[in-house]
Design a protein around this motif. Structure first.
Motif, PDB file in Angstrom:
ATOM      1  N   ASP A 142      -2.433  -2.330  12.584  1.00  0.00           N
ATOM      2  CA  ASP A 142      -1.063  -2.757  12.276  1.00  0.00           C
ATOM      3  C   ASP A 142      -0.952  -3.258  10.840  1.00  0.00           C
ATOM      4  O   ASP A 142       0.028  -2.980  10.133  1.00  0.00           O
ATOM      5  CB  ASP A 142      -0.636  -3.863  13.241  1.00  0.00           C
ATOM      6  CG  ASP A 142      -0.322  -3.323  14.639  1.00  0.00           C
ATOM      7  OD1 ASP A 142      -0.206  -2.079  14.761  1.00  0.00           O
ATOM      8  OD2 ASP A 142      -0.188  -4.131  15.575  1.00  0.00           O
ATOM      9  N   ARG A 145      -1.023  -0.296   8.532  1.00  0.00           N
ATOM     10  CA  ARG A 145       0.255   0.411   8.556  1.00  0.00           C
ATOM     11  C   ARG A 145       1.342  -0.378   7.815  1.00  0.00           C
ATOM     12  O   ARG A 145       2.178   0.196   7.115  1.00  0.00           O
ATOM     13  CB  ARG A 145       0.683   0.641  10.005  1.00  0.00           C
ATOM     14  CG  ARG A 145      -0.116   1.732  10.704  1.00  0.00           C
ATOM     15  CD  ARG A 145       0.306   1.867  12.149  1.00  0.00           C
ATOM     16  NE  ARG A 145      -0.421   2.944  12.822  1.00  0.00           N
ATOM     17  CZ  ARG A 145      -0.355   3.178  14.133  1.00  0.00           C
ATOM     18  NH1 ARG A 145       0.406   2.384  14.898  1.00  0.00           N
ATOM     19  NH2 ARG A 145      -1.037   4.180  14.667  1.00  0.00           N
ATOM     20  N   GLU A 148       0.911   0.157   4.240  1.00  0.00           N
ATOM     21  CA  GLU A 148       1.353   1.496   3.854  1.00  0.00           C
ATOM     22  C   GLU A 148       2.882   1.576   3.793  1.00  0.00           C
ATOM     23  O   GLU A 148       3.456   2.175   2.874  1.00  0.00           O
ATOM     24  CB  GLU A 148       0.806   2.525   4.846  1.00  0.00           C
ATOM     25  CG  GLU A 148      -0.707   2.720   4.760  1.00  0.00           C
ATOM     26  CD  GLU A 148      -1.237   3.631   5.865  1.00  0.00           C
ATOM     27  OE1 GLU A 148      -0.433   3.957   6.774  1.00  0.00           O
ATOM     28  OE2 GLU A 148      -2.422   4.001   5.818  1.00  0.00           O
TER      29      GLU A 148
END
Length: 399
Positions: A142, A145, A148
């Protein structure tokens, strides 16, 4: 297209299109000027088209910029959410690592399995360890991500920011071009208007010359010559005063001429002035010169000065002769003299109808040598001018 361009440019072109054309009797110079005006109109049309295109570019850039700004706001909000999520996961991971360290590390975590007192207890401890490990893995994924997503939003935000800068530059360039073209078109139109004014002025001068010629023929030969006005109006009055000393029209003439000299340059004010000197006047739509300026404002009400007849009231009042207020009344005061027998200090009168004294509209002080002192019209000033023969109906020697 901007609102200003939509209003200004068609107005510029329309104004040029409806400009008056010279008469059929225009000479070759006027014909050349008319051709130049036609060419100038084509130039203004072209400038108007270019300016309209520039204005449309400006409008398109404005629409695109509005869209980019909206996207920027959305991207900024998404970036904020992603940044906060990444920070939360970082904090959670840091707390988990800290707790793991405080409990003895990974070895202690797995060592707790060996402390199980039964098979079921061992299995429960294994499940707990796997849950912690799985939680760490999910948290790590998580967090990665979130980073990102944050990076993606930052890239998008930066791209939109750059696009906004480019669009703002485009808008400024388009707006600048539209202003330049509108200014150029306006300058061209000013030139065209000046040209048209010159054409109209030449036609007016030609018409006045024809009227003067007709009046001269009607009045017959005159002993005085209508010559150019001296560059210095004071000189003309001084010469008239000198002439009056030799052959005054009346005993009031010398003082009246001297007083007229004093008021040279005083503004014209319809209904203004009197024996006490200059004053503000008033506007009347029924008067030939109703006291209004070209823009329609009542100039007389804010201008201290004389009109044609009040100037005569003043100059002769100082000389000791009380004249009535209007030019029509002044026509009935004194002795009528032939235009061939004029002397400095006489009064000259002009009327719309030569045989109708009730149509008299102007009076002036005769200076000799074909010159007069007068308060001419709204916008003018007390001046020395040549005698205009058009509408000239006669002269009075006041006294």
């Amino acid at each position: 297209m901007s609102a200003a361009a939509k209003v200004v440019l068609p107005t510029l072109v329309a104004a040029l299109l409806i400009s008056p054309a010279p008469s059929a009797h225009a000479d070759s110079e006027l014909a050349d000027a008319r051709t130049a005006a036609t060419v100038l109109r084509a130039e203004v049309d072209l400038l108007a088209a270019k300016s309209e295109a520039a204005a449309e570019d400006f409008g398109a850039a404005q629409d695109a910029l509005d869209e980019v700004v909206s996207g920027l706001l959305s991207a900024e909000e998404s970036l904020g959410v992603a940044t906060r999520r990444a920070a939360e996961l970082d904090s959670h991971r840091d707390n988990a690592a800290r707790q793991l360290y405080m409990s003895g590390g990974v070895g202690a975590l797995y060592g707790s399995i060996l402390e199980g007192r039964s098979i079921s207890d061992v299995l429960a401890r294994v499940a707990a360890v796997e849950s912690v490990a799985q939680g760490d893995l999910i948290a790590a994924v998580d967090a990665r991500r979130a980073v990102e997503v944050e990076s993606t939003h930052r890239t998008h935000f930066a791209a939109l920011t750059e696009k906004r800068r480019l669009l703002e530059d485009q808008m400024l360039a388009s707006a600048s071009l539209a202003r330049e073209l509108a200014t150029e078109a306006s300058s061209a139109l000013d030139g065209a208007n000046a040209l048209v004014r010159r054409l109209v002025e030449q036609e007016r001068a030609a018409a006045e010359a024809a009227a003067e010629s007709a009046a001269r023929e009607l009045l017959g030969p005159l002993p005085w010559v209508i010559g150019p006005v001296p560059a210095d109006s004071v000189t003309a009055l001084d010469r008239a005063i000198a002439d009056a000393r030799t052959a005054p029209a009346t005993r009031f003439a010398l003082t009246a001429l001297t007083e007229a000299r004093r008021w040279l340059g005083t503004p014209y004010s319809a209904g203004g002035g009197g024996q006490g000197g200059p004053s503000t006047g008033w506007c009347s739509s029924s008067a030939p010169d109703d006291g209004r300026a070209e823009d329609g404002t009542c100039a007389a009400a804010i201008t201290s000065g004389f009109d044609c007849s009040s100037l005569m009231v003043r100059v002769f009042g100082v000389a000791g002769l009380n004249l009535p207020r209007t030019s029509r009344q002044q026509w009935l005061t004194g002795v009528h003299v032939a235009l061939t027998d004029l002397r400095p200090g006489d009064l000259l009168f002009w009327a719309y109808e030569r045989d109708d004294p009730g149509s008299i509209h102007h009076v002036a002080l005769y200076l000799g040598r074909g010159l007069i002192a007068q308060a001419p019209h709204t916008g003018g000033r007390v001046e020395v001018a040549p005698v205009a023969l058009r509408d000239l109906v006669g002269a009075v020697r006041p006294g």
